[in-house]
Motif scaffolding. Sequence first.
Motif, mmCIF file in Angstrom:
data_model
loop_
_atom_site.group_PDB
_atom_site.id
_atom_site.type_symbol
_atom_site.label_atom_id
_atom_site.label_comp_id
_atom_site.label_asym_id
_atom_site.label_seq_id
_atom_site.Cartn_x
_atom_site.Cartn_y
_atom_site.Cartn_z
ATOM 1 N N ARG A 1 0.821 -0.986 -0.108
ATOM 2 C CA ARG A 1 0.010 0.028 -0.048
ATOM 3 C C ARG A 1 0.577 1.216 -0.053
ATOM 4 N N ILE A 2 2.047 1.120 0.878
ATOM 5 C CA ILE A 2 2.704 2.390 0.793
ATOM 6 C C ILE A 2 3.268 2.853 -0.520
ATOM 7 N N LYS A 3 3.942 1.578 -1.200
ATOM 8 C CA LYS A 3 4.458 1.685 -2.181
ATOM 9 C C LYS A 3 3.928 2.435 -3.541
ATOM 10 N N LYS A 4 2.467 2.216 -3.385
ATOM 11 C CA LYS A 4 1.607 2.595 -4.437
ATOM 12 C C LYS A 4 1.142 4.344 -4.325
ATOM 13 N N LEU A 5 1.742 4.734 -3.030
ATOM 14 C CA LEU A 5 1.353 6.275 -2.846
ATOM 15 C C LEU A 5 2.370 7.170 -3.800
ATOM 16 N N GLU A 6 1.537 8.261 -4.256
ATOM 17 C CA GLU A 6 2.394 9.072 -5.359
ATOM 18 C C GLU A 6 3.647 9.656 -4.577
ATOM 19 N N ALA A 7 3.634 10.129 -3.341
ATOM 20 C CA ALA A 7 4.771 10.856 -2.699
ATOM 21 C C ALA A 7 5.958 9.872 -2.396
ATOM 22 N N VAL A 8 5.610 8.595 -2.374
ATOM 23 C CA VAL A 8 6.764 7.620 -1.950
ATOM 24 C C VAL A 8 7.713 7.282 -3.087
ATOM 25 N N LYS A 9 8.757 7.643 -2.740
ATOM 26 C CA LYS A 9 9.764 7.331 -3.965
ATOM 27 C C LYS A 9 10.524 6.054 -3.792
ATOM 28 N N ASP A 10 10.595 5.439 -2.731
ATOM 29 C CA ASP A 10 11.060 3.843 -2.436
ATOM 30 C C ASP A 10 10.712 3.734 -1.063
ATOM 31 N N ALA A 11 10.352 2.469 -0.834
ATOM 32 C CA ALA A 11 10.061 1.763 0.476
ATOM 33 C C ALA A 11 10.529 0.345 0.631
ATOM 34 N N THR A 12 10.762 -0.169 1.621
ATOM 35 C CA THR A 12 11.450 -1.253 1.855
ATOM 36 C C THR A 12 11.112 -1.871 3.359
ATOM 37 N N THR A 13 11.168 -3.162 3.545
ATOM 38 C CA THR A 13 10.894 -3.771 5.124
ATOM 39 C C THR A 13 12.404 -3.661 5.541
ATOM 40 N N VAL A 14 12.424 -3.752 7.061
ATOM 41 C CA VAL A 14 13.813 -3.449 7.679
ATOM 42 C C VAL A 14 13.566 -4.425 8.893
ATOM 43 N N TYR A 15 14.602 -4.995 9.530
ATOM 44 C CA TYR A 15 14.698 -5.507 10.977
ATOM 45 C C TYR A 15 14.870 -4.240 11.749
#
Length: 79
Positions: free
Chosen positions: A21-35
């Motif tokens: 869902r986050i990745k589909k947002l226009e303002a988001v240029k990159d997103a990833t899961t982290v530990y």
Amino acid sequence: MVVAFVLIRVKPNHDREVLERIKKLEAVKDATTVYGEYDLVAKINVDNLDDLDTFIFDVVRPISGVIGTTTLIATSVKK
């Protein structure tokens, strides 16, 4: 332009669905899961601080599975 990194905590077993869902947002240029303390990190670009407030409070936090956020605003951007 305001560049920020949004650190997102999510409910257990909701990482993948929130990430999609986050990745589909226009303002988001990159997103990833982290530990670690946070579950997701998203890099966002918005026009101004008012848009950042709206994005965090009205778009990200209401996403089902999101527990909380911490926002880090970049001090400078190199192109």
